[in-house]
Design a protein around this motif. Structure first.
Motif, PDB file in Angstrom:
ATOM      1  N   GLN A  38       0.817  -1.208   0.000  1.00 33.24           N
ATOM      2  CA  GLN A  38       0.000   0.000   0.000  1.00 33.24           C
ATOM      3  C   GLN A  38       0.853   1.263   0.000  1.00 33.24           C
ATOM      4  OE1 GLN A  38      -2.662  -0.640   3.399  1.00 33.24           O
ATOM      5  NE2 GLN A  38      -4.380  -0.825   1.965  1.00 33.24           N
ATOM      6  N   GLN A  39       2.064   1.166   0.558  1.00 34.39           N
ATOM      7  CA  GLN A  39       2.974   2.308   0.600  1.00 34.39           C
ATOM      8  C   GLN A  39       4.120   2.177  -0.392  1.00 34.39           C
ATOM      9  OE1 GLN A  39       2.050   4.832   2.492  1.00 34.39           O
ATOM     10  NE2 GLN A  39       0.320   3.622   3.243  1.00 34.39           N
ATOM     11  N   TYR A  40       4.094   1.133  -1.200  1.00 32.63           N
ATOM     12  CA  TYR A  40       5.196   0.847  -2.111  1.00 32.63           C
ATOM     13  C   TYR A  40       4.991   1.568  -3.437  1.00 32.63           C
ATOM     14  CZ  TYR A  40       8.482  -2.007  -4.868  1.00 32.63           C
ATOM     15  OH  TYR A  40       9.509  -2.449  -5.672  1.00 32.63           O
ATOM     16  N   ARG A  41       6.034   2.227  -3.913  1.00 29.71           N
ATOM     17  CA  ARG A  41       5.983   2.862  -5.224  1.00 29.71           C
ATOM     18  C   ARG A  41       6.650   1.935  -6.234  1.00 29.71           C
ATOM     19  NH1 ARG A  41       4.182   7.803  -6.065  1.00 29.71           N
ATOM     20  NH2 ARG A  41       3.562   9.032  -4.254  1.00 29.71           N
ATOM     21  N   PHE A  42       5.864   1.454  -7.177  1.00 30.38           N
ATOM     22  CA  PHE A  42       6.308   0.406  -8.076  1.00 30.38           C
ATOM     23  C   PHE A  42       7.242   0.944  -9.159  1.00 30.38           C
ATOM     24  CE2 PHE A  42       2.679  -1.367  -6.049  1.00 30.38           C
ATOM     25  CZ  PHE A  42       2.828  -2.734  -6.085  1.00 30.38           C
ATOM     26  N   PRO A  43       8.243   0.148  -9.534  1.00 28.64           N
ATOM     27  CA  PRO A  43       9.022   0.505 -10.723  1.00 28.64           C
ATOM     28  C   PRO A  43       8.167   0.364 -11.970  1.00 28.64           C
ATOM     29  CG  PRO A  43       9.669  -1.652  -9.899  1.00 28.64           C
ATOM     30  CD  PRO A  43       8.720  -1.074  -8.889  1.00 28.64           C
ATOM     31  N   VAL A  44       8.597   0.983 -13.046  1.00 23.12           N
ATOM     32  CA  VAL A  44       7.819   1.030 -14.284  1.00 23.12           C
ATOM     33  C   VAL A  44       8.695   0.579 -15.457  1.00 23.12           C
ATOM     34  CG1 VAL A  44       6.508   2.490 -15.865  1.00 23.12           C
ATOM     35  CG2 VAL A  44       6.423   2.934 -13.406  1.00 23.12           C
ATOM     36  N   ILE A  45       8.095  -0.202 -16.354  1.00 22.98           N
ATOM     37  CA  ILE A  45       8.749  -0.561 -17.608  1.00 22.98           C
ATOM     38  C   ILE A  45       7.872  -0.069 -18.748  1.00 22.98           C
ATOM     39  CG2 ILE A  45       9.684  -2.395 -19.060  1.00 22.98           C
ATOM     40  CD1 ILE A  45       9.999  -4.109 -16.591  1.00 22.98           C
ATOM     41  N   GLU A  46       8.426   0.775 -19.587  1.00 22.90           N
ATOM     42  CA  GLU A  46       7.723   1.235 -20.782  1.00 22.90           C
ATOM     43  C   GLU A  46       8.072   0.284 -21.926  1.00 22.90           C
ATOM     44  OE1 GLU A  46       7.422   5.322 -23.422  1.00 22.90           O
ATOM     45  OE2 GLU A  46       7.757   5.471 -21.249  1.00 22.90           O
ATOM     46  N   LEU A  47       7.059  -0.306 -22.543  1.00 20.09           N
ATOM     47  CA  LEU A  47       7.246  -1.331 -23.562  1.00 20.09           C
ATOM     48  C   LEU A  47       6.829  -0.787 -24.921  1.00 20.09           C
ATOM     49  CD1 LEU A  47       5.770  -4.338 -21.549  1.00 20.09           C
ATOM     50  CD2 LEU A  47       8.190  -3.879 -21.989  1.00 20.09           C
ATOM     51  N   ILE A  48       7.747  -0.866 -25.896  1.00 19.05           N
ATOM     52  CA  ILE A  48       7.513  -0.309 -27.231  1.00 19.05           C
ATOM     53  C   ILE A  48       7.375  -1.453 -28.237  1.00 19.05           C
ATOM     54  CG2 ILE A  48       8.313   1.342 -28.951  1.00 19.05           C
ATOM     55  CD1 ILE A  48       7.861   2.555 -26.186  1.00 19.05           C
ATOM     56  N   HIS A  49       6.287  -1.459 -28.978  1.00 20.10           N
ATOM     57  CA  HIS A  49       6.016  -2.518 -29.944  1.00 20.10           C
ATOM     58  C   HIS A  49       6.812  -2.296 -31.229  1.00 20.10           C
ATOM     59  CE1 HIS A  49       3.543   0.234 -32.351  1.00 20.10           C
ATOM     60  NE2 HIS A  49       3.084   0.701 -31.199  1.00 20.10           N
ATOM     61  N   GLY A  50       6.760  -3.274 -32.132  1.00 20.58           N
ATOM     62  CA  GLY A  50       7.451  -3.195 -33.403  1.00 20.58           C
ATOM     63  C   GLY A  50       6.565  -2.649 -34.504  1.00 20.58           C
ATOM     64  N   PHE A  51       7.091  -2.701 -35.749  1.00 18.86           N
ATOM     65  CA  PHE A  51       6.349  -2.239 -36.921  1.00 18.86           C
ATOM     66  C   PHE A  51       6.307  -3.353 -37.959  1.00 18.86           C
ATOM     67  CE2 PHE A  51       6.832  -0.762 -41.309  1.00 18.86           C
ATOM     68  CZ  PHE A  51       5.612  -0.132 -41.481  1.00 18.86           C
ATOM     69  N   PRO A  52       5.120  -3.645 -38.525  1.00 21.92           N
ATOM     70  CA  PRO A  52       3.810  -3.091 -38.143  1.00 21.92           C
ATOM     71  C   PRO A  52       3.333  -3.718 -36.840  1.00 21.92           C
ATOM     72  CG  PRO A  52       3.541  -4.725 -39.868  1.00 21.92           C
ATOM     73  CD  PRO A  52       5.015  -4.573 -39.665  1.00 21.92           C
ATOM     74  N   GLY A  53       2.667  -2.962 -36.043  1.00 23.68           N
ATOM     75  CA  GLY A  53       2.218  -3.490 -34.764  1.00 23.68           C
ATOM     76  C   GLY A  53       1.382  -2.483 -34.012  1.00 23.68           C
ATOM     77  N   GLN A  54       0.944  -2.889 -32.835  1.00 21.23           N
ATOM     78  CA  GLN A  54       0.127  -2.047 -31.983  1.00 21.23           C
ATOM     79  C   GLN A  54       0.433  -2.407 -30.531  1.00 21.23           C
ATOM     80  OE1 GLN A  54      -3.841  -2.905 -33.286  1.00 21.23           O
ATOM     81  NE2 GLN A  54      -3.535  -5.114 -33.235  1.00 21.23           N
ATOM     82  N   PRO A  55       0.143  -1.512 -29.583  1.00 19.92           N
ATOM     83  CA  PRO A  55       0.573  -1.738 -28.205  1.00 19.92           C
ATOM     84  C   PRO A  55      -0.004  -2.991 -27.564  1.00 19.92           C
ATOM     85  CG  PRO A  55      -0.936   0.131 -28.339  1.00 19.92           C
ATOM     86  CD  PRO A  55      -0.552  -0.215 -29.737  1.00 19.92           C
ATOM     87  N   GLN A  56      -1.249  -3.352 -27.938  1.00 16.99           N
ATOM     88  CA  GLN A  56      -1.855  -4.526 -27.312  1.00 16.99           C
ATOM     89  C   GLN A  56      -1.203  -5.834 -27.747  1.00 16.99           C
ATOM     90  OE1 GLN A  56      -3.385  -2.203 -29.194  1.00 16.99           O
ATOM     91  NE2 GLN A  56      -5.180  -3.013 -30.259  1.00 16.99           N
ATOM     92  N   ASP A  57      -0.302  -5.786 -28.744  1.00 16.94           N
ATOM     93  CA  ASP A  57       0.440  -6.997 -29.112  1.00 16.94           C
ATOM     94  C   ASP A  57       1.248  -7.536 -27.930  1.00 16.94           C
ATOM     95  OD1 ASP A  57      -0.570  -6.803 -31.636  1.00 16.94           O
ATOM     96  OD2 ASP A  57       1.252  -5.980 -32.547  1.00 16.94           O
ATOM     97  N   TRP A  58       1.680  -6.649 -27.065  1.00 13.19           N
ATOM     98  CA  TRP A  58       2.419  -7.099 -25.871  1.00 13.19           C
ATOM     99  C   TRP A  58       1.553  -8.021 -25.012  1.00 13.19           C
ATOM    100  CZ3 TRP A  58       7.450  -6.707 -24.935  1.00 13.19           C
ATOM    101  CH2 TRP A  58       8.192  -5.723 -25.585  1.00 13.19           C
ATOM    102  N   ILE A  59       0.244  -7.793 -25.019  1.00 14.88           N
ATOM    103  CA  ILE A  59      -0.664  -8.573 -24.179  1.00 14.88           C
ATOM    104  C   ILE A  59      -1.260  -9.747 -24.948  1.00 14.88           C
ATOM    105  CG2 ILE A  59      -2.792  -8.490 -22.819  1.00 14.88           C
ATOM    106  CD1 ILE A  59      -2.183  -5.538 -22.281  1.00 14.88           C
TER     107      ILE A  59
END
Length: 370
Positions: free
Chosen positions: A117-138
């Motif tokens: 509840q008090q923890y600040r999470f690290p973040v990873i920004e994920l960049i997709h390829g071409f041709p592609g879209q962000p939901q491809d990661w999921i």
């Protein structure tokens, strides 16, 4: 044999459908995009990403406004504590004036009581390829379920995953660059978006607790943005990436254009090997993780040559090759787990140091060198 026109049309359709399905399956097997028909159908119909909300927001949003209220009140907390939460946001950058779709995955631990509840999470920004879209990661790579499995096995640490639309369209290639007389994609991805996420969610501020990763064109983005914005990203993962920008691909009509308007100096500043060699000694650069499929000779050579340059500043550079894989989703599915283990563990160790004097000195050194 059939004499009636309706029957003939029906027979033609019945013959065409299995041929088409076989062709799609053969192409998919070569590129290894989808692992099964369910994944393909879910992606095509848009049902593969369990979005809890579709909320238009600006980069100026604060924790007490839309996003903060959404993650605090208007969700099924019990389900979120078990499976995490995926948000589909529409974010407009203040400085770049770009509006893009962004998917954000909050791990189950984000909603756990007690320590987190008090923890600040690290973040990873994920960049997709071409041709592609962000939901491809999921939908294709399954990054959220992969991370959840690794965390349950205690080989990775929980992190917030941010998956932006890097190009503004599936058939467009902008390579995450600030275009001359065009969209300022680098500003959106490395300035507007991290600022918005860090203000709206319980995460680390950009810096020691942030990483960036990508595959194919997204790998180039991760390397270039990691070096250009080392005050924002302290870790960079490159999966089958290239390291020299090419022409951008546009549509309507389809054409290639130079992102730098013929400016050679600007092109060199956005070429990671040239940029890395031009940085002064002691200039902080992100820690790199490089991966490629052994069946793609160009990807292997790119990873090896860039790794040699990075090793002049970081002797412990990680380079991983996937056996039996080329420039395909199969390779990236193999490389994703070890990359997540490496990056989440490193970010989790760095995150508590983000407010330390050493981190302050690091940020001051970066600003002075810039």
């Amino acid at each position: 044999v059939a004499r009636r026109l309706v029957v003939r049309i029906l027979v033609v359709c019945l013959a065409f459908i299995p041929a088409m399905m076989f062709g799609v399956a053969a192409v998919n097997k070569y590129f290894d995009y989808y692992q099964n028909w369910s994944a393909a159908i879910a992606d095509v119909t848009g049902q593969g990403v369990p979005a809890a909300a579709q909320v238009p927001m600006t980069a100026a949003s604060t924790p007490g406004s839309g996003l903060g209220l959404l993650t605090g009140r208007y969700i099924d907390s019990g389900l979120a504590r078990q499976q995490g939460l995926t948000l589909r946001l529409t974010v407009r950058g203040e400085s770049s004036k770009i509006t893009r779709t962004v998917y954000v995955f909050l791990p189950p631990q984000y909603f756990w009581p007690g320590f987190y509840q008090q923890y600040r999470f690290p973040v990873i920004e994920l960049i997709h390829g071409f041709p592609g879209q962000p939901q491809d990661w999921i939908t294709v790579l399954g990054v959220n379920s992969t991370l959840d499995t690794l965390v349950s096995q205690r080989t990775a640490r929980p992190a917030v995953l941010v998956m932006p639309d890097a190009n503004g369209g599936r058939g467009v290639s902008l390579q995450c660059l600030n275009q001359v007389n065009g969209p300022q994609d680098a500003a959106f991805l490395a300035s507007d978006l991290p600022g918005y996420i860090s203000r709206g969610l319980r995460v680390q501020r950009p810096g020691a607790g942030w990483g960036i990763a990508g595959y194919s064109e997204g790998g180039f983005c991760a390397a270039n943005l990691g070096l250009q914005y080392s005050r924002v990203f302290s870790y960079a993962g490159v999966l089958s990436g290239y390291f020299r920008p090419s022409g951008n691909q546009l549509v309507n009509p389809a054409r290639q254009v130079s992102p730098f308007g013929g400016n050679r100096q600007l092109a060199r500043r956005n070429t990671p090997p040239d940029l890395l060699q031009s940085l002064p000694a002691g200039y902080p650069v992100p820690r790199f993780w490089l991966g490629a499929g052994l069946l793609d000779g160009a990807d292997v050579r790119n990873a090896q040559s860039f790794g040699q340059l990075v090793q002049l500043r970081q002797p412990a550079v990680t380079i991983r090759f996937a056996p039996g894989g080329g420039h395909t989703m199969l390779t990236w599915r193999q490389l994703l787990p070890p990359m997540l283990r490496w990056m989440t563990q490193g970010l989790a160790q760095q995150a508590p140091l983000s407010r330390s004097p050493a981190a302050g000195n690091r940020r001051a050194a970066v600003a002075a060198a810039a």
